[in-house]
Design an enzyme around this catalytic site. Structure first.
Site, PDB file in Angstrom:
ATOM      1  N   LYS A   1       0.842  -1.208   0.000  1.00  0.00           N
ATOM      2  CA  LYS A   1       0.000   0.000   0.000  1.00  0.00           C
ATOM      3  C   LYS A   1       0.878   1.259   0.000  1.00  0.00           C
ATOM      4  O   LYS A   1       2.087   1.183   0.311  1.00  0.00           O
ATOM      5  CB  LYS A   1      -0.915  -0.023   1.224  1.00  0.00           C
ATOM      6  CG  LYS A   1      -0.160  -0.061   2.545  1.00  0.00           C
ATOM      7  CD  LYS A   1      -1.064  -0.471   3.697  1.00  0.00           C
ATOM      8  CE  LYS A   1      -0.269  -0.450   4.998  1.00  0.00           C
ATOM      9  NZ  LYS A   1      -1.031  -1.048   6.110  1.00  0.00           N
TER      10      LYS A   1
ATOM     11  N   TYR B   1      16.601  30.555   5.513  1.00  0.00           N
ATOM     12  CA  TYR B   1      15.456  31.301   6.042  1.00  0.00           C
ATOM     13  C   TYR B   1      15.631  31.619   7.519  1.00  0.00           C
ATOM     14  O   TYR B   1      16.062  30.771   8.300  1.00  0.00           O
ATOM     15  CB  TYR B   1      14.170  30.492   5.855  1.00  0.00           C
ATOM     16  CG  TYR B   1      13.676  30.511   4.424  1.00  0.00           C
ATOM     17  CD1 TYR B   1      13.267  31.697   3.823  1.00  0.00           C
ATOM     18  CD2 TYR B   1      13.627  29.338   3.681  1.00  0.00           C
ATOM     19  CE1 TYR B   1      12.824  31.710   2.515  1.00  0.00           C
ATOM     20  CE2 TYR B   1      13.176  29.342   2.378  1.00  0.00           C
ATOM     21  CZ  TYR B   1      12.776  30.536   1.800  1.00  0.00           C
ATOM     22  OH  TYR B   1      12.335  30.551   0.504  1.00  0.00           O
TER      23      TYR B   1
HETATM   24  C1  LIG Z   1      -0.177  -1.918   6.757  1.00  0.00           C
HETATM   25  C2  LIG Z   1      -0.703  -3.244   7.181  1.00  0.00           C
HETATM   26  C3  LIG Z   1       0.170  -4.322   7.379  1.00  0.00           C
HETATM   27  C4  LIG Z   1       1.681  -4.183   7.363  1.00  0.00           C
HETATM   28  O1  LIG Z   1       2.092  -3.668   8.607  1.00  0.00           O
HETATM   29  P1  LIG Z   1       3.640  -3.385   8.962  1.00  0.00           P
HETATM   30  O2  LIG Z   1       3.595  -2.939  10.372  1.00  0.00           O
HETATM   31  O3  LIG Z   1       4.087  -2.311   8.045  1.00  0.00           O
HETATM   32  O4  LIG Z   1       4.377  -4.645   8.753  1.00  0.00           O
HETATM   33  C5  LIG Z   1      -0.390  -5.558   7.655  1.00  0.00           C
HETATM   34  N1  LIG Z   1      -1.732  -5.708   7.768  1.00  0.00           N
HETATM   35  C6  LIG Z   1      -2.593  -4.687   7.608  1.00  0.00           C
HETATM   36  C7  LIG Z   1      -4.044  -4.927   7.770  1.00  0.00           C
HETATM   37  C8  LIG Z   1      -2.105  -3.430   7.335  1.00  0.00           C
HETATM   38  O5  LIG Z   1      -2.957  -2.397   7.226  1.00  0.00           O
END
Ligand SMILES: *Cc1c(COP(=O)(O)O)cnc(C)c1O
Length: 347
Positions: free
Chosen positions: A41, A251
């Site tokens: 994602k 800045y």
């Molecule tokens: C983002 C997510 C993961 C991965 O989690 P990490 O802590 O980055 O390993 C796994 N399961 C779900 C449902 C997630 O939303």
């Protein structure tokens, strides 16, 4: 009209493919009899789907997780649709129709989503049960509903709230997922994120869902020896200058030269995800030499002290120290944020 290709950029994100593949393989091995999937994602946590998903696929990964329907098409250029799970699930009939058209598998998170999916014709889906996050997912008491019982469930899953801590919540959530498994037919089960993999075999079930650790994050100390840095941002010096005593930099003139000094202006700023919190504490690196930042971080530039690197000039590349566990200690940002803030111009 064909536009000319742009010239070479002055900042880039190096992705260590071997480290990414190795991290997936380590997490797959640590998952024991379970297979490791991959959370891809948010554009692979900011590192780029096109750069990362083919590497994960070629390493052996066969299950990919995105959050939004808008993230599916990009991943589907590299892997079959039925290997892509959409964590936010179908809110509308249009979402369900899109899932069918592209062949991605929805994660059903509520009675409403179960109705939407069944109303569109049903078929394979995953089911998220809530065991303590209270974010997305069905309550255990809802699993007896006929519309839920009618689902064709591939993976029954839940998500750990505190896997990066030694919290009693972990065992409680494990118990609740086991209880859910008795209430609803399913093919596979999944609970562990990156940190959850380090909690041991009880948490692995059939499929694990690492994200952060694939990309070099270390959410539990036990994972450190298995995980290598993947993302290495680099930026070029675009100007060198000589300052006199009393000259100020950037800045709000927060830095004043204590004496004559040579400095370099570097093509990296907060628009690239190198946030203002690095001002005064950050440094860039050349061949192991640390070049401290001076003054504020601008949108497109930072300035470094070249006292220890008199040989550097315009066009020389500097590395941004981005070993995530260490960088997070020096920054107010979490390891997750350090990855996901990285800007488009780096890619
Ligand atoms: C983002 C997510 C993961 C991965 O989690 P990490 O802590 O980055 O390993 C796994 N399961 C779900 C449902 C997630 O939303």
């Amino acid at each position: 009209m064909t536009l000319p290709d742009p010239p070479e950029p002055t900042l880039r994100l190096k992705i260590d493919d071997a480290a990414l593949a190795g991290n997936w393989q380590s997490l797959d091995r640590l998952s024991g009899t379970a297979a490791a999937g991959a959370a891809v994602k948010a554009d692979c946590y900011g590192l780029g789907v096109d750069a990362c998903v083919p590497v994960l696929r070629d390493a052996g990964c066969r299950q990919f997780f995105v959050a939004h329907w808008s993230e599916v098409a990009c991943v589907a250029r590299h892997v079959p649709g039925d290997q892509i799970a959409v964590l936010h699930g179908p809110l509308t009939a249009a979402d369900a129709a899109f899932a069918r058209a592209i062949g991605a598998v929805p994660v059903i998170n509520s009675l409403h989503q179960a109705q939407v999916w069944q109303g569109s014709g049903g078929g394979w889906c995953h089911l998220m049960v809530d065991t303590g996050m209270n974010r997305l997912g069905m309550h255990l008491s809802e699993l007896s509903d006929p519309v839920v019982q009618a689902l064709t469930i591939d993976t029954l899953m839940s998500h750990l709230a505190s896997a990066d801590e030694d919290s009693p919540l972990n065992a409680q959530q494990l118990g609740d997922l086991r209880a859910a498994a008795l209430l609803i037919p399913h093919r596979r089960m999944s609970l562990a994120n990156s940190a959850g993999i380090a909690l041991g075999p009880d948490y692995a079930f059939d499929l694990t869902r690492p994200g952060l650790a694939l990309y070099g994050g270390v959410p539990r100390a036990g994972l450190a020896e298995h995980i290598r840095q993947v993302a290495i941002p680099e930026a070029a010096i675009i100007q060198c200058r000589s300052l006199s005593q009393g000259d100020t930099v950037g800045y709000n003139a927060t830095f004043t030269a204590p004496g004559p000094m040579r400095v370099g202006t570097v093509s990296l700023g907060y628009a690239d995800g190198y946030l203002r919190s690095w001002g005064g504490v950050g440094s860039l690196v050349h061949n192991g030499r640390r070049l401290p930042l001076i003054g504020r971080v601008s949108m497109d530039m930072v300035v470094v002290d070249l006292a220890h690197a008199p040989d550097l000039h315009e066009g020389d590349w500097l590395e941004v120290p981005y070993s995530l566990a260490h960088a997070a200690q020096q920054s107010p940002l979490s390891q997750y944020e350090l990855l996901t803030v990285l800007g488009q111009r780096l890619k």
